[in-house]
Design an enzyme around this catalytic site. Sequence first.
Site, PDB file in Angstrom:
ATOM      1  N   ILE A 150      -5.469  -1.247   5.860  1.00 26.66           N
ATOM      2  CA  ILE A 150      -4.130  -0.885   5.410  1.00 26.66           C
ATOM      3  C   ILE A 150      -4.085   0.631   5.175  1.00 26.66           C
ATOM      4  O   ILE A 150      -4.877   1.163   4.403  1.00 26.66           O
ATOM      5  CB  ILE A 150      -3.783  -1.624   4.091  1.00 26.66           C
ATOM      6  N   HIS A 151      -3.156   1.299   5.857  1.00 24.49           N
ATOM      7  CA  HIS A 151      -3.038   2.746   5.672  1.00 24.49           C
ATOM      8  C   HIS A 151      -1.709   3.234   6.228  1.00 24.49           C
ATOM      9  O   HIS A 151      -1.099   2.593   7.074  1.00 24.49           O
ATOM     10  CB  HIS A 151      -4.180   3.488   6.370  1.00 24.49           C
ATOM     11  N   GLY A 152      -1.307   4.366   5.711  1.00 25.05           N
ATOM     12  CA  GLY A 152      -0.153   5.082   6.219  1.00 25.05           C
ATOM     13  C   GLY A 152      -0.609   6.492   6.552  1.00 25.05           C
ATOM     14  O   GLY A 152      -1.806   6.784   6.530  1.00 25.05           O
TER      15      GLY A 152
END
Length: 149
Positions: free
Chosen positions: A67-69
């Site tokens: 999970i990352h932006g």
Amino acid sequence: MKQIYDMLKLENIKILAGVKDWKEAIYTAVQPLVDGGYCEARYSDEIIKNTEKLGPYYVLCENVALIHGSTEQGVIKRQIAITLLKEPVKFKEDGYDVRILVTLAATDAESHMEVLQAMSELFESKESTQRVLDASNEKEIYDLFVGTV
């Protein structure tokens, strides 16, 4: 394991029974990084917007999501959080079941690649992945990720 795991703190590892849907999974997975001051609360919302636009780009394989932006979406400092779900969540209807959520707050593009490489080493065998899935406590997960087991 790779140097990036020096960033992993025991307090950022959670084991939960499950979540109601993929959006709750993202909020839950990002929360330790918000609580620790590593990213802003909006980081979860930005990842959800990215997902609605691009699909679940962070689901790497069965059981595993990174999970990352992007760095400008609320990242303050580099850090990793890990959430293990006892019951899997799907990020799209025909997608993989996911139980291991590795959340990355990266301040640069290199961290992203470094984490992907380290995760591919950890999850390259079904046995090592199963060890994470079977972990009974946060310390066990920590030890698996930092390579002390």
